[in-house]
Design an enzyme around this catalytic site. Structure first.
Site, mmCIF file in Angstrom:
data_model
loop_
_atom_site.group_PDB
_atom_site.id
_atom_site.type_symbol
_atom_site.label_atom_id
_atom_site.label_comp_id
_atom_site.label_asym_id
_atom_site.label_seq_id
_atom_site.Cartn_x
_atom_site.Cartn_y
_atom_site.Cartn_z
ATOM 1 N N PRO A 225 0.780 -1.239 0.000
ATOM 2 C CA PRO A 225 0.000 0.000 0.000
ATOM 3 C C PRO A 225 0.811 1.289 0.000
ATOM 4 C CG PRO A 225 -0.023 -1.004 2.173
ATOM 5 C CD PRO A 225 0.752 -1.933 1.291
ATOM 6 N N ASP A 248 1.926 2.249 -12.066
ATOM 7 C CA ASP A 248 0.808 3.190 -12.159
ATOM 8 C C ASP A 248 0.812 4.159 -10.991
ATOM 9 O OD1 ASP A 248 -0.415 1.656 -10.125
ATOM 10 O OD2 ASP A 248 -1.200 0.292 -11.651
ATOM 11 N N LYS A 270 -3.530 4.886 -13.993
ATOM 12 C CA LYS A 270 -4.817 5.508 -14.236
ATOM 13 C C LYS A 270 -5.257 6.278 -12.998
ATOM 14 C CE LYS A 270 -6.346 0.738 -15.203
ATOM 15 N NZ LYS A 270 -5.022 0.268 -15.301
ATOM 16 N N GLY A 301 -0.149 -1.572 -7.088
ATOM 17 C CA GLY A 301 -0.347 -1.183 -5.696
ATOM 18 C C GLY A 301 -1.037 -2.321 -4.948
ATOM 19 N N GLY A 302 -0.702 -2.488 -3.697
ATOM 20 C CA GLY A 302 -1.375 -3.496 -2.866
ATOM 21 C C GLY A 302 -1.139 -4.890 -3.384
ATOM 22 N N THR A 331 -2.418 -6.002 0.763
ATOM 23 C CA THR A 331 -3.490 -5.193 0.203
ATOM 24 C C THR A 331 -3.762 -3.985 1.101
ATOM 25 O OG1 THR A 331 -5.683 -5.307 -0.766
ATOM 26 C CG2 THR A 331 -5.380 -6.481 1.308
ATOM 27 N N ALA A 332 -4.337 -2.929 0.499
ATOM 28 C CA ALA A 332 -4.560 -1.684 1.242
ATOM 29 C C ALA A 332 -5.335 -1.930 2.535
ATOM 30 C CB ALA A 332 -5.285 -0.681 0.359
ATOM 31 N N MET A 383 -11.703 2.475 -3.187
ATOM 32 C CA MET A 383 -12.144 3.454 -4.185
ATOM 33 C C MET A 383 -13.476 4.104 -3.794
ATOM 34 S SD MET A 383 -11.101 1.209 -7.537
ATOM 35 C CE MET A 383 -11.420 -0.394 -6.832
ATOM 36 N N GLY A 412 -2.763 5.608 3.431
ATOM 37 C CA GLY A 412 -2.372 4.692 4.503
ATOM 38 C C GLY A 412 -0.959 4.161 4.356
#
Ligand code: SAH
Length: 462
Positions: A225, A248, A270, A301-302, A331-332, A383, A412
């Site tokens: 994250p 990204d 994105k 990410g994550g 993961t986040a 999101m 985070g």
């Protein structure tokens, strides 16, 4: 150099350990691992040595040390808490040229024991010349994290082919051949657990009498994250060997810095409503680069398989028969929860946890509200910032109390992390007022109440 580093063959050779306690047991364990035939001299054995003795793995002379114990010994270790005995063992051994180690007394030793990193048959020994075993252990920890656990398997592969390579490849080229093998795609096959394929590739290379041709591959890697410390060992290793990196918006620049210096970096990120490369083009680009023989790192990410479209990206590769590896990441939800002091499950508050996307389709949220308002569960919205009003109002409309705990975690695990704790009724306003910046995660559930007690600022990245 105060000491000569050597590796001693002790298989089936008699080794003496004087002392029966826990320290002696640790030394006995090492000697046994190296195949030594161990006899312990001690009036009493502690629990561990007692068990080894009963299992027939060590000999025991139930007595105080006597000089005759040294007869025929290849080496001796003194590990008693009686310094007179320890000194006596040391002096007698030195007089008879028997290598001796007295635990924690370097001045009485003719050999010292290093801290070891064991990737059998690869062994790395670290010594500080007896001056600081703690420092040696710390160094060992660092090396452990640098050297993949599968290195031993790599050595085993080499051992299996050594003779054949010797016969087929003339000496001047042999070293280059092995260097290529140990740094190239064949080594990567071994390190990622595909030894069968590695052996086949090596046999093939040998057949042609040259190093294997470059073999393109895609590494789909979860980078966690944000805090670079949350990368996995495997992620770091692949980051340092890839030729091209596709990344990204979610990738922290500090993480990108850890990729190979001379790797080509391509931004395919994105942001909401602002797609730099359409997904299909990213998929095609991955395939194209790999087909050129490049090792392509797709940093996500994550975790790549959690709202990461990782599945879609490798589907294209699988369809075209391009080799790939997927490396999970933190993961986040896990990262943010841990750094914010909000356990996702808790015996008193939540026995299940849902990860959902709060991404809006044309201004409406396509969510199964009934499943989100179940008791004793935590719901994590990825999101969700854009639709936070709709999410909170929807949960209340479907039965959750308006004062139900909810939190939003902003950026985070990074130094800019902020945690906004509120209720379903007040969170949207709180977040807007604080001008929270993406990426953000919303956690809804009674576990949010624990934040007050469990938040510990210290585990946030500085
Ligand atoms: N594959 C990623 C998720 C990608 S979707 C993973 O497993 O974490 C992108 C969403 O992840 C963001 O909109 C946000 O909700 C969440 N996210 C990612 N990193 C975050 C972070 N450092 N802090 C808060 N939320 C984050």
């Amino acid at each position: 150099m105060d000491f000569l580093p050597v590796f001693l063959q002790i298989r089936d050779r008699p080794c003496l350990v004087v002392g029966g306690g826990a320290v002696a047991a640790r030394k006995v364990d090492l000697l046994l691992q190296a195949g030594g035939r161990v006899t312990v001299t001690a009036p009493r054995l502690g629990e561990t040595l007692q068990a080894l003795h009963q299992a027939g793995r060590i000999g025991h002379r139930r007595a105080a040390f006597s000089p005759a114990d040294l007869d025929g010994c290849l080496l001796a270790i003194a590990a008693t808490d009686d310094q007179v005995v320890n000194r006596q063992v040391s002096e007698l051994c030195q007089a008879r040229a028997i290598p001796v180690n007295v635990v924690d007394r370097p001045e009485l030793c003719s050999f010292i024991m290093p801290a070891i990193i064991d990737r059998e048959p690869v062994l790395i020994a670290v010594s500080t010349g007896g001056s600081s075993p703690v420092l040696a252990r710390l160094l060992r920890g660092r090396l452990e994290s640098l050297i993949p656990a599968a290195y031993g398997r790599l050595a085993a592969l080499v051992a299996g082919f050594r003779e054949q390579v010797k016969q087929r490849i003339p000496a001047p080229q042999r070293r280059a051949f092995w260097e290529q093998v140990l740094q190239g795609p064949i080594a990567e096959l071994v390190l990622s657990g595909r030894e069968g394929a590695a052996r086949a590739a090596l046999a093939d290379a040998l057949e042609r009498g040259m190093e294997p041709p470059p073999m393109g591959e895609v590494y789909l890697v979860g980078a966690g994250p944000g805090d670079p410390d949350l990368l996995t060992f495997r992620a770091l290793r692949l980051m340092q060997q890839a030729d091209v990196v596709l990344y990204d918006r979610l990738i922290n620049p500090a993480i990108l810095e850890l990729t190979r210096r001379d790797a080509e970096r391509i931004y395919v990120g994105k942001a909401r409503n602002q797609h730099t490369l359409p997904q299909e083009e990213t998929n095609a680009l991955l395939a194209r680069l790999a087909k050129q023989g490049k090792r392509v790192l797709r940093l996500k990410g994550g975790d790549p398989f959690i709202f990461g479209r990782g599945g879609e990206e490798i589907q294209t590769l699988a369809g075209e028969g391009i080799p790939f590896q997927v490396v999970p990441g933190i993961t986040a939800a896990s990262g943010c929860a841990a750094y914010a002091g909000i356990p996702l499950t808790h015996r008193d508050y939540a026995q299940s946890c849902l990860f959902v996307t709060g991404n809006l389709k044309d201004g409406s949220v396509d969510l199964n509200w009934e499943s989100l308002v179940q008791p004793h569960q935590t719901v994590v919205f990825y999101m969700g910032l854009h639709g936070i009003e709709i999410i909170c109002a929807g949960l209340i409309a479907h039965g959750l109390p308006s004062d139900f705990p909810a939190a939003l975690i902003e950026q985070g695990t990074t130094p800019r992390q902020r945690v906004h704790v509120a209720t379903l009724a007040t969170l949207p306003e709180r977040v807007r007022a604080a001008e929270a910046r993406a990426p953000t995660l919303i956690i809804v559930g009674e576990v949010v109440k624990l934040h007050q007690d469990l938040a510990w600022q210290g585990n946030r990245a500085i």
